[in-house]
Write a protein that holds these residues in place. Structure first.
Motif, PDB file in Angstrom:
ATOM      1  N   THR A 115       0.831  -1.203   0.000  1.00  0.00           N
ATOM      2  CA  THR A 115       0.000   0.000   0.000  1.00  0.00           C
ATOM      3  C   THR A 115       0.864   1.251   0.000  1.00  0.00           C
ATOM      4  O   THR A 115       0.621   2.198  -0.778  1.00  0.00           O
ATOM      5  CB  THR A 115      -0.921   0.011   1.232  1.00  0.00           C
ATOM      6  OG1 THR A 115      -1.757  -1.147   1.214  1.00  0.00           O
ATOM      7  CG2 THR A 115      -1.782   1.260   1.259  1.00  0.00           C
ATOM      8  N   ALA A 119       0.953   3.896  -3.028  1.00  0.00           N
ATOM      9  CA  ALA A 119       0.487   5.257  -2.728  1.00  0.00           C
ATOM     10  C   ALA A 119       1.569   6.279  -3.014  1.00  0.00           C
ATOM     11  O   ALA A 119       1.302   7.358  -3.555  1.00  0.00           O
ATOM     12  CB  ALA A 119       0.038   5.347  -1.272  1.00  0.00           C
ATOM     13  N   SER A 120       2.807   5.943  -2.668  1.00  0.00           N
ATOM     14  CA  SER A 120       3.908   6.866  -2.936  1.00  0.00           C
ATOM     15  C   SER A 120       4.188   6.971  -4.429  1.00  0.00           C
ATOM     16  O   SER A 120       4.377   8.068  -4.968  1.00  0.00           O
ATOM     17  CB  SER A 120       5.166   6.398  -2.195  1.00  0.00           C
ATOM     18  OG  SER A 120       6.255   7.251  -2.468  1.00  0.00           O
ATOM     19  N   ARG A 122       2.227   6.560  -6.994  1.00  0.00           N
ATOM     20  CA  ARG A 122       1.188   7.224  -7.774  1.00  0.00           C
ATOM     21  C   ARG A 122       0.708   8.534  -7.151  1.00  0.00           C
ATOM     22  O   ARG A 122      -0.303   9.084  -7.578  1.00  0.00           O
ATOM     23  CB  ARG A 122       0.008   6.259  -7.963  1.00  0.00           C
ATOM     24  CG  ARG A 122       0.371   4.989  -8.727  1.00  0.00           C
ATOM     25  CD  ARG A 122       0.991   5.276 -10.096  1.00  0.00           C
ATOM     26  NE  ARG A 122       0.080   6.040 -10.932  1.00  0.00           N
ATOM     27  CZ  ARG A 122      -0.802   5.483 -11.758  1.00  0.00           C
ATOM     28  NH1 ARG A 122      -0.877   4.157 -11.851  1.00  0.00           N
ATOM     29  NH2 ARG A 122      -1.595   6.248 -12.495  1.00  0.00           N
ATOM     30  N   GLN A 123       1.443   9.021  -6.151  1.00  0.00           N
ATOM     31  CA  GLN A 123       1.126  10.293  -5.493  1.00  0.00           C
ATOM     32  C   GLN A 123      -0.344  10.335  -5.055  1.00  0.00           C
ATOM     33  O   GLN A 123      -1.069  11.311  -5.285  1.00  0.00           O
ATOM     34  CB  GLN A 123       1.440  11.478  -6.409  1.00  0.00           C
ATOM     35  CG  GLN A 123       2.917  11.577  -6.777  1.00  0.00           C
ATOM     36  CD  GLN A 123       3.289  12.946  -7.296  1.00  0.00           C
ATOM     37  OE1 GLN A 123       3.050  13.955  -6.641  1.00  0.00           O
ATOM     38  NE2 GLN A 123       3.878  12.981  -8.489  1.00  0.00           N
ATOM     39  N   LEU A 124      -0.739   9.270  -4.397  1.00  0.00           N
ATOM     40  CA  LEU A 124      -2.139   9.104  -4.022  1.00  0.00           C
ATOM     41  C   LEU A 124      -2.622  10.196  -3.061  1.00  0.00           C
ATOM     42  O   LEU A 124      -3.727  10.740  -3.234  1.00  0.00           O
ATOM     43  CB  LEU A 124      -2.331   7.727  -3.383  1.00  0.00           C
ATOM     44  CG  LEU A 124      -3.767   7.282  -3.161  1.00  0.00           C
ATOM     45  CD1 LEU A 124      -4.472   7.046  -4.485  1.00  0.00           C
ATOM     46  CD2 LEU A 124      -3.795   6.001  -2.325  1.00  0.00           C
ATOM     47  N   LEU A 125      -1.815  10.521  -2.069  1.00  0.00           N
ATOM     48  CA  LEU A 125      -2.254  11.519  -1.095  1.00  0.00           C
ATOM     49  C   LEU A 125      -2.367  12.907  -1.711  1.00  0.00           C
ATOM     50  O   LEU A 125      -3.291  13.672  -1.392  1.00  0.00           O
ATOM     51  CB  LEU A 125      -1.300  11.549   0.107  1.00  0.00           C
ATOM     52  CG  LEU A 125      -1.278  10.278   0.959  1.00  0.00           C
ATOM     53  CD1 LEU A 125      -0.420  10.490   2.195  1.00  0.00           C
ATOM     54  CD2 LEU A 125      -2.680   9.850   1.363  1.00  0.00           C
ATOM     55  N   HIS A 128      -5.528  12.893  -3.686  1.00  0.00           N
ATOM     56  CA  HIS A 128      -6.669  12.986  -2.778  1.00  0.00           C
ATOM     57  C   HIS A 128      -6.871  14.428  -2.315  1.00  0.00           C
ATOM     58  O   HIS A 128      -8.010  14.929  -2.279  1.00  0.00           O
ATOM     59  CB  HIS A 128      -6.429  12.067  -1.581  1.00  0.00           C
ATOM     60  CG  HIS A 128      -7.484  12.139  -0.524  1.00  0.00           C
ATOM     61  ND1 HIS A 128      -8.722  11.591  -0.678  1.00  0.00           N
ATOM     62  CD2 HIS A 128      -7.471  12.707   0.720  1.00  0.00           C
ATOM     63  CE1 HIS A 128      -9.448  11.805   0.420  1.00  0.00           C
ATOM     64  NE2 HIS A 128      -8.705  12.468   1.275  1.00  0.00           N
ATOM     65  N   ALA A 265       8.432   6.085   2.080  1.00  0.00           N
ATOM     66  CA  ALA A 265       7.125   5.746   2.625  1.00  0.00           C
ATOM     67  C   ALA A 265       7.361   4.888   3.863  1.00  0.00           C
ATOM     68  O   ALA A 265       7.921   3.792   3.768  1.00  0.00           O
ATOM     69  CB  ALA A 265       6.281   4.997   1.594  1.00  0.00           C
ATOM     70  N   LEU A 287       5.943   9.963   2.941  1.00  0.00           N
ATOM     71  CA  LEU A 287       4.617   9.482   3.323  1.00  0.00           C
ATOM     72  C   LEU A 287       4.798   8.687   4.612  1.00  0.00           C
ATOM     73  O   LEU A 287       5.599   7.750   4.663  1.00  0.00           O
ATOM     74  CB  LEU A 287       4.044   8.619   2.212  1.00  0.00           C
ATOM     75  CG  LEU A 287       2.591   8.148   2.279  1.00  0.00           C
ATOM     76  CD1 LEU A 287       2.150   7.661   0.911  1.00  0.00           C
ATOM     77  CD2 LEU A 287       2.371   7.061   3.310  1.00  0.00           C
ATOM     78  N   THR A 289       2.866   6.704   7.952  1.00  0.00           N
ATOM     79  CA  THR A 289       1.686   6.176   8.631  1.00  0.00           C
ATOM     80  C   THR A 289       2.080   5.770  10.061  1.00  0.00           C
ATOM     81  O   THR A 289       3.257   5.519  10.338  1.00  0.00           O
ATOM     82  CB  THR A 289       1.094   4.982   7.876  1.00  0.00           C
ATOM     83  OG1 THR A 289       2.120   3.995   7.633  1.00  0.00           O
ATOM     84  CG2 THR A 289       0.498   5.414   6.556  1.00  0.00           C
TER      85      THR A 289
END
Length: 329
Positions: A115, A119-120, A122-125, A128, A265, A287, A289
């Protein structure tokens, strides 16, 4: 009956009103549980009753001051695989067994590693944020990501988690390479299409995405530092799901600022959480978490069940399924 069950000391998160109260029944099947905060109200009253210390994410901390308040303690049963938070030799010297829960966290942790990687990449954040921003009137055409399919995945630490990451990467047709203290069997390598790298340096140079999944030992503290980061591709992404101190965070900040690597990430940092003014929290290419690799209900249930099984066996004087017998290295 409740009064006939042995007593267990648990983290507040598992007790009355705790975030995992929905899973407390797993504990209550075998133990009368007391939360750490309630225990501290009268340690002299409760201490002699407690035979098991059940740990969730390092809590309650098995510190000497607490252990000495538990004269009837038979076992410290910790959720998770790592034991770097436990002084096994000291605990054993008190006549207390130590247990962990191998084999139940790998899937969830590997899922989160992928994940973070995706996410990193595809520059998901950022996507968003743009999609939700009330000032967005048109969609940007320049929010470009990095290809995952066909990329080279380097795995540092091919234990349970690392191997699960390799399995998942097959769905993205990634070229998998790994570095590990011990080489996997040829059959295991072929099953996930992985190539062994004798040299960590070679792995660093060739990886588009580097997943760090090693156990924390004295040898892995600072394993990824300034020199190692300098060997990586400028387009590479570092993913860490092991422990925060495995990566030199000061060196990582410098590398991210300078563009030595593209991004990081991280599910783990040191300390946790980071101070609110830590530079990693302000870098757009980092990124982070909150150490949530095992945070699924199914995994939590499996961990707690294993914690309980280990503790129940110790209290009954039976062989402990996952007893840790070696002292800290």
């Amino acid at each position: 009956m409740e009064e006939n069950k042995p007593w267990a000391l648990v983290a507040d998160v598992l007790g009355e009103g705790g975030h995992l109260q929905a899973l407390a029944h797993v504990l209550q099947q075998h133990f009368t549980i007391i939360c750490h905060r309630d225990f501290l109200k009268d340690p002299a009253l409760h201490g002699p009753k407690v035979q098991a210390l059940l740990m969730w994410k390092y809590l309650p901390a098995a510190e000497p001051a607490l252990l000495r308040l538990l004269p009837a303690l038979r076992v410290v049963s910790s959720g998770g695989v790592g034991i770097d938070h436990l002084d096994v030799a000291f605990i054993n010297s008190l006549g207390v067994k130590v247990a962990n829960t191998p084999g139940v966290v790998a899937d969830a942790t590997a899922d989160l590693a992928m994940t973070l990687l995706l996410a990193s990449a595809r520059q998901l954040l950022e996507g968003h944020r743009i999609a939700r921003d009330p000032m967005t009137l048109s969609l940007p055409q320049d929010l470009m990501g990095h290809e995952v399919t066909g990329a080279t995945l380097g795995i540092v630490g091919m234990g349970e988690v690392g191997y699960k990451v390799a399995q998942r990467s097959k769905g993205f047709d990634m070229e998998v390479m790994y570095h590990n203290r011990n080489r996997r069997s040829r059959e295991e390598e072929q099953a996930v299409g992985a190539t062994y790298c004798q040299s960590l340096d070679e792995l660093l140079r060739r990886s588009d995405f580097l997943v760090v999944a090693v156990k924390l030992t004295p040898d892995t503290v600072g394993l990824i530092g300034r020199r190692e980061l300098s060997l990586m591709k400028r387009s590479a992404t570092l993913v860490n799901v092991s422990r925060g101190v495995v990566v030199d965070q000061e060196a990582l900040v410098r590398a991210l600022r300078a563009g030595t690597i593209r991004a990081a990430a991280l599910d783990v940092t040191h300390p946790e959480p980071l101070p609110r003014d830590h530079p990693l929290l302000r870098l757009p290419n980092a990124l982070i978490t909150p150490h949530m690799g095992i945070n699924t209900y199914a995994t939590a249930r499996r961990i707690l069940q294993r914690v309980v099984d280990n503790a129940a066996a110790a209290v009954r004087g039976l062989p402990v399924p996952n007893e840790v017998t070696r002292p800290n290295l």
